[in-house]
Design a protein around this motif. Structure first.
Motif, short mmCIF file in Angstrom:
data_model
loop_
_atom_site.label_atom_id
_atom_site.label_comp_id
_atom_site.label_asym_id
_atom_site.label_seq_id
_atom_site.Cartn_x
_atom_site.Cartn_y
_atom_site.Cartn_z
N VAL A 65 0.79 -1.12 0.05
CA VAL A 65 -0.14 0.07 0.09
C VAL A 65 0.70 1.30 0.25
O VAL A 65 1.87 1.27 0.80
CB VAL A 65 -0.71 0.09 1.13
N GLN A 66 0.44 2.15 -0.80
CA GLN A 66 1.22 3.49 -0.68
C GLN A 66 0.73 4.28 0.65
O GLN A 66 -0.38 4.35 1.07
CB GLN A 66 0.84 4.42 -1.97
N GLY A 67 1.61 4.93 1.04
CA GLY A 67 1.32 5.91 2.30
C GLY A 67 1.27 4.96 3.50
O GLY A 67 1.90 3.97 3.72
N ASP A 68 0.30 5.49 4.54
CA ASP A 68 0.21 4.96 5.98
C ASP A 68 -0.42 3.58 5.97
O ASP A 68 -1.57 3.45 5.32
CB ASP A 68 -0.26 6.11 6.90
N LYS A 72 -4.74 -0.91 6.98
CA LYS A 72 -4.82 -1.28 6.02
C LYS A 72 -4.50 -3.00 5.81
O LYS A 72 -3.89 -3.28 6.72
CB LYS A 72 -3.84 -0.55 5.24
N PRO A 73 -5.03 -3.44 4.85
CA PRO A 73 -4.91 -4.91 4.84
C PRO A 73 -3.17 -5.23 4.62
O PRO A 73 -2.47 -4.15 4.31
CB PRO A 73 -5.28 -5.44 3.55
N LEU A 74 -2.77 -6.26 5.12
CA LEU A 74 -1.29 -6.57 4.92
C LEU A 74 -0.93 -6.47 3.58
O LEU A 74 -1.62 -7.09 2.58
CB LEU A 74 -1.02 -7.95 5.66
N PRO A 75 0.43 -6.30 3.43
CA PRO A 75 0.92 -6.37 1.92
C PRO A 75 1.16 -7.96 1.46
O PRO A 75 1.18 -8.87 2.38
CB PRO A 75 2.48 -5.72 2.02
N SER A 95 -9.17 -9.39 2.48
CA SER A 95 -9.14 -7.78 2.23
C SER A 95 -10.41 -7.24 2.59
O SER A 95 -11.17 -7.89 2.65
CB SER A 95 -8.24 -7.50 0.88
N PHE A 96 -10.26 -6.05 2.65
CA PHE A 96 -11.31 -4.97 2.62
C PHE A 96 -11.15 -3.94 1.77
O PHE A 96 -9.85 -3.60 1.94
CB PHE A 96 -11.91 -4.87 4.07
N PRO A 97 -12.35 -3.26 1.29
CA PRO A 97 -11.74 -1.97 0.49
C PRO A 97 -11.60 -0.84 1.27
O PRO A 97 -12.09 -0.73 2.44
CB PRO A 97 -13.00 -1.69 -0.10
N THR A 98 -10.49 -0.31 1.34
CA THR A 98 -9.85 1.05 1.80
C THR A 98 -9.79 2.20 0.87
O THR A 98 -9.33 3.29 1.43
CB THR A 98 -8.48 0.57 2.41
N ASN A 99 -10.09 1.99 -0.18
CA ASN A 99 -9.60 3.14 -1.19
C ASN A 99 -8.16 3.45 -1.23
O ASN A 99 -8.23 4.78 -1.62
CB ASN A 99 -10.70 4.33 -1.05
N SER A 100 -7.37 2.67 -1.13
CA SER A 100 -5.90 2.98 -1.06
C SER A 100 -5.16 2.59 -2.51
O SER A 100 -5.97 1.55 -3.05
CB SER A 100 -5.22 2.11 0.09
N THR A 101 -4.15 3.37 -2.69
CA THR A 101 -3.47 2.72 -3.88
C THR A 101 -2.31 1.88 -3.66
O THR A 101 -1.69 2.06 -2.54
CB THR A 101 -2.68 4.12 -4.47
N GLN A 120 7.09 -6.35 -14.09
CA GLN A 120 6.27 -5.67 -14.47
C GLN A 120 5.62 -4.76 -13.32
O GLN A 120 5.17 -5.51 -12.42
CB GLN A 120 4.93 -5.98 -15.27
N TYR A 121 5.45 -3.56 -13.41
CA TYR A 121 5.01 -2.63 -12.42
C TYR A 121 3.56 -2.00 -12.71
O TYR A 121 3.70 -1.52 -13.86
CB TYR A 121 6.10 -1.60 -11.92
N THR A 122 2.56 -1.93 -11.92
CA THR A 122 1.62 -1.03 -11.98
C THR A 122 0.94 -0.87 -10.83
O THR A 122 1.48 -0.93 -9.62
CB THR A 122 0.50 -1.94 -12.62
N THR A 123 -0.14 0.08 -10.64
CA THR A 123 -0.79 0.51 -9.30
C THR A 123 -2.57 -0.02 -9.63
O THR A 123 -2.94 -0.22 -10.51
CB THR A 123 -0.89 1.78 -9.12
N ALA A 124 -3.02 -0.11 -8.44
CA ALA A 124 -4.51 -0.42 -8.29
C ALA A 124 -5.01 0.10 -7.18
O ALA A 124 -4.21 0.44 -6.10
CB ALA A 124 -5.06 -1.94 -8.40
N VAL A 125 -6.33 0.56 -7.16
CA VAL A 125 -7.00 1.27 -5.92
C VAL A 125 -7.86 0.36 -5.51
O VAL A 125 -8.77 -0.29 -6.26
CB VAL A 125 -7.67 2.55 -6.37
N TRP A 126 -7.85 -0.05 -4.42
CA TRP A 126 -8.69 -1.21 -3.78
C TRP A 126 -9.01 -0.67 -2.19
O TRP A 126 -8.30 -0.06 -1.42
CB TRP A 126 -8.12 -2.47 -3.68
#
Length: 126
Positions: A65-68, A72-75, A95-101, A120-126
């Motif tokens: 997860v980006q930020g704090d 948030k769910p564990l990586p 998991s549960f939705p946190t609206n985190s990137t 390969q790198y990418t991002t997702a919001v969940w």
């Protein structure tokens, strides 16, 4: 609202950075997350790109997860999975939705096997 925001994925073909070992031909990878009972389904797919065959074989998946990270769910760190040559791989995480990137990295064998690896790198919001 989380139910309307199933996911925003920045696909690798559009904005991801592809790292290659030894200048080999490359494939593109996409990651899509979908809400599932008690967690999230993650679909990893590969297709022909830049003259190379799709990635396939035993791969690893990492998401952080980006930020704090508090609340948030564990990586997911270096989770092994098999990516079929002609189809997506499905991974499920509690998991549960946190609206985190989330920062996502998928690493697979390079074309022709051997020691070459493609990440390969990418991002997702969940």
């Amino acid at each position: 609202m989380f139910t309307k925001l199933s996911l925003i994925v920045t696909t690798a073909a559009a904005t991801g950075a592809l790292l290659l070992d030894a200048g080999i031909a490359s494939a593109d990878v996409g990651v899509r997350s979908v809400p599932a009972p008690g967690g999230v389904d993650v679909y990893v797919n590969s297709w022909h790109g830049n003259g190379g065959p799709p990635m396939s074989g035993w791969c690893s998946y990492t998401s952080t997860v980006q930020g704090d990270p508090i609340g948030k769910p564990l990586p997911a760190i270096n989770v092994p999975f098999f990516l079929p040559e002609n189809g997506p791989a499905r991974l499920w995480f509690p998991s549960f939705p946190t609206n985190s990137t989330w920062n996502i990295a998928v690493t697979c064998p390079g074309p022709g096997g051997g020691e070459a690896r493609i990440t390969q790198y990418t991002t997702a919001v969940w």
